[in-house]
Design a protein around this motif. Sequence first.
Motif, PDB file in Angstrom:
ATOM      1  N   ASP A   1       0.849  -1.175   0.000  1.00 13.31           N
ATOM      2  CA  ASP A   1       0.000   0.000   0.000  1.00 13.31           C
ATOM      3  C   ASP A   1       0.894   1.237   0.000  1.00 13.31           C
ATOM      4  O   ASP A   1       1.046   1.916   1.005  1.00 13.31           O
ATOM      5  CB  ASP A   1      -0.868  -0.073   1.267  1.00 13.31           C
TER       6      ASP A   1
ATOM      7  N   ARG B   1      -7.567   0.170   5.785  1.00 10.06           N
ATOM      8  CA  ARG B   1      -7.880  -0.565   4.560  1.00 10.06           C
ATOM      9  C   ARG B   1      -9.356  -0.423   4.218  1.00 10.06           C
ATOM     10  O   ARG B   1      -9.733  -0.247   3.075  1.00 10.06           O
ATOM     11  CB  ARG B   1      -7.510  -2.037   4.752  1.00 10.06           C
TER      12      ARG B   1
ATOM     13  N   ARG C   1     -10.537   2.510   2.257  1.00  8.21           N
ATOM     14  CA  ARG C   1     -10.165   2.633   0.844  1.00  8.21           C
ATOM     15  C   ARG C   1     -11.276   2.162  -0.076  1.00  8.21           C
ATOM     16  O   ARG C   1     -11.140   2.246  -1.285  1.00  8.21           O
ATOM     17  CB  ARG C   1      -8.887   1.835   0.582  1.00  8.21           C
TER      18      ARG C   1
ATOM     19  N   GLU D   1      -3.784  -7.250   0.158  1.00  7.33           N
ATOM     20  CA  GLU D   1      -3.632  -7.730   1.525  1.00  7.33           C
ATOM     21  C   GLU D   1      -4.894  -8.450   1.973  1.00  7.33           C
ATOM     22  O   GLU D   1      -5.987  -8.123   1.516  1.00  7.33           O
ATOM     23  CB  GLU D   1      -3.414  -6.560   2.488  1.00  7.33           C
TER      24      GLU D   1
END
Lengths: 372, 258
Positions: free
Chosen positions: A5, B80, B83, B67
Motif C-alpha cells: 500500500d 484498509r 479505501r 492484503e
Amino acid sequence: MDEADPIRLPELRVEGDRVTLCGDWTLRSLQPGLRRMRRQLDRVVQIPHWDLTAVGRLDNFGAQLLWRHWRERPPADLQAPDSIGRAIERVAALGAARPATRRRSLLAPVEALGEIGLGLVRHLIDFVALLGQLLIDLGYLSVRPGLWPLREISANIYKTGVKAMPVTALVGFLIGVVLSYLSALQLKAFGADIFIVNILGLGIIRELGPVLVSVLVAGRSGSAMTAQLGVMRVTEEIDALATMGISRHVRLVLPKVIALFVAMPLLVLWASAVAILGGMVSAYVQLDIGFLFFLQALPQAVPLPNLYIAIGKGAVFGMMIALVACHFGLRVKPNTESLSANTTASVVSAITMVILVDAVFAIATRGIGVPI
Amino acid sequence: MSVPVIQLEGIVTRFGHAVVHDGIDLTIPAGEVVSLVGGSGSGKTTLLREIVGLLTPTRGTVRLFGEDLHAGSRAAQARRRRRFGMLFQQGALFSAFNVFENVAFPLRELHGLSEREVRDAVMLKLALVELQPEHALLMPAELSGGMVKRVALARALALEPELLLLDEPTAGLDPDRSAAFVHLIQELQHQLGLTVVLVTHDLDTLAALSSRVAVLAEKRILVCDTLEHIMTIDHPFIERFFRSERSQRALARGMETA
C-alpha cells in the motif's frame, strides 16, 4: 505504511517565490499530518508561482484543501499536469456551497416550551382517541362474535403471561425472603413475632404483588409491544394491514389489551403466592414459625376483599400498560431514533401511570379489607 | 498500480448443507468496472459481502489491495476499510441523521478534519451526485428512492475511496432515473479513476457501465471477460441470460448510452 500500500507522503517545498508540491495529495495521505500541512500552506499563501507537476495523486479532498488556501482563486502562475488541473477545476466549478441553515430566532426557547406543552396535549388527544377507537371496535365486535381476534389474544396471553411466570416467580420469591427477613429482625426485638403474617400478607397481596408485577410486565411486555408496533410501522406492515382493510386496532391493539387484562391478575396471584412462600421460608428460619401455622393465620390477617383488590389492580394495571405501549408504538416514525425514544417513553410512562393509579386505588379502597 | 484491487482465491461458501460458491477465483485490476451477474440465488450479493468482510467464506482468501482483509492491527484494518465504499441495495442511510450528517459521518470519524473541511467535502460530494444544497437538511424518510441512492453514493464516496462496490445500483428506480444514475456513476468513475464492482440484474446498466463482466453460475465464476467476448460463448446460462430476445434489446439500449 505497508509495502502493498505505497503512499507517498505529501510534501511542500518553498524555493524563493516558487512553491513545489510533490507526493500524494489525497485524504488518506494527508490525514496523518493534516494540521502541520495546514500551517505550512497558510505560510505560503502569498507566493505566486506554484509547481504541481510532481504531485502523484490529487483527490477532491486535496484539491479542496489547496483551493481553500488559495482563497478560491487559482494562483498567478500554476503549473500542473492535465489530470491535476482537471481535479482543481472540478472543485472550483462545484464550489463550496453552503448547506441551507435553519434560522434561529430569539424566541426559540419559548417556542420549545410551547412545543412541549402542545406535545403533551397531542399525547392526551391521541390516547383518548385510541381509547375511543377501542370502545367503538368493542361495540362493533360485540354484535359480530365471529370477528374476534381470538388467536392473537391467545398468543398474547401466552407471550405476556405464561412466559413471564419464571421471572415474576424469581423476583417475587426473593422479595418475599428479603421483606420477611428484615421485618423479622424488628419484630423479634418487640416480641411481636406473630405479626409477620400480617405484614407479609397485607403488604404483598395488597400492594407489593400488583406493583411489582406491573413494573416487570411493563419492562418486559410493554417495551416489546411498543417495539413490535414501531418496527411494523418502519417496515410498512401496518400500512399493508390497512390496505387489506384490516383494522390495526382490532388486530394489533385489542388483543394486547385483552391479553394483559386477563394475564396480569393471574400473574399477580402467582407472584404474590410465590412471594408469600419466600416469606414463609424466611419466617421459619428466622422466627421458627411453621408453614402450617402461617397458612392458618393468613386468612385472619388478610381478609378476602384484599384479594379482590389485588385482582382488580392487576386487571387495571395490565390494561393500562398495554394501552400505553400501543399508544407509543403507533406514534413511532419510520426511523431508528424515534423507535428507541418511543420504547423508552412507553416503559417510563407505563410505570409512572401504574404508580399514580396505585395511589388512587389506595385512597379509594382505604376503608376496605384492613382489619383494625 | 500493479497490485490488483481485488483478488479472490478458491472461495467456498456453505450455509449449512447448501453450497453457494465452490471454488471462486477472480482478480480485478485497478480502474476496471466489473459487473457480477448470475441468476437469482447464485450468491452474487453473498460474494460482494464476502469481499467487504461482512461475511467470511468457509474456505479461500479474499485480498483487497493485495492484503488479507483481516490482516494487520486494528488501525491498519480500519485504514484498509476506508479505501473502499459500498452502496447498499436499500441505501442503508442512517435514519436518525439528515442527509448532511449521513455524508459527514465517515469524515467526522477520521477525527482531525476541521468543521469547515468536513462541510466543504460534504457539499462537494452532494454536488458530485447532483443534489442541491437545500437537500442537505432533509431526513432520509423524506427522500425519494432515487435520492436515497444518490445520498448513499455520496456517503460511499465520502472518504475518497479507490474501490466502489455497488449492490443493485439501479434496482427500484424507473428507467429514466436508472439511466441518469448509471450516467452519474460513469462520470464519477472517469473523473475519480475508481475501480467499480457492481452486482446487477439490469442488462441496460450492465452494458452501459462494465468494462468486464463476471458470470457467476454453477457455483463458480464461469467467465470474466468483455461483454462482446461473453456473447460468443456457448453455455446454457449465457444463452438464456444474454441472448434471449429481451436481453438483446436491453443490451443494445445499454450500449447506446455507454
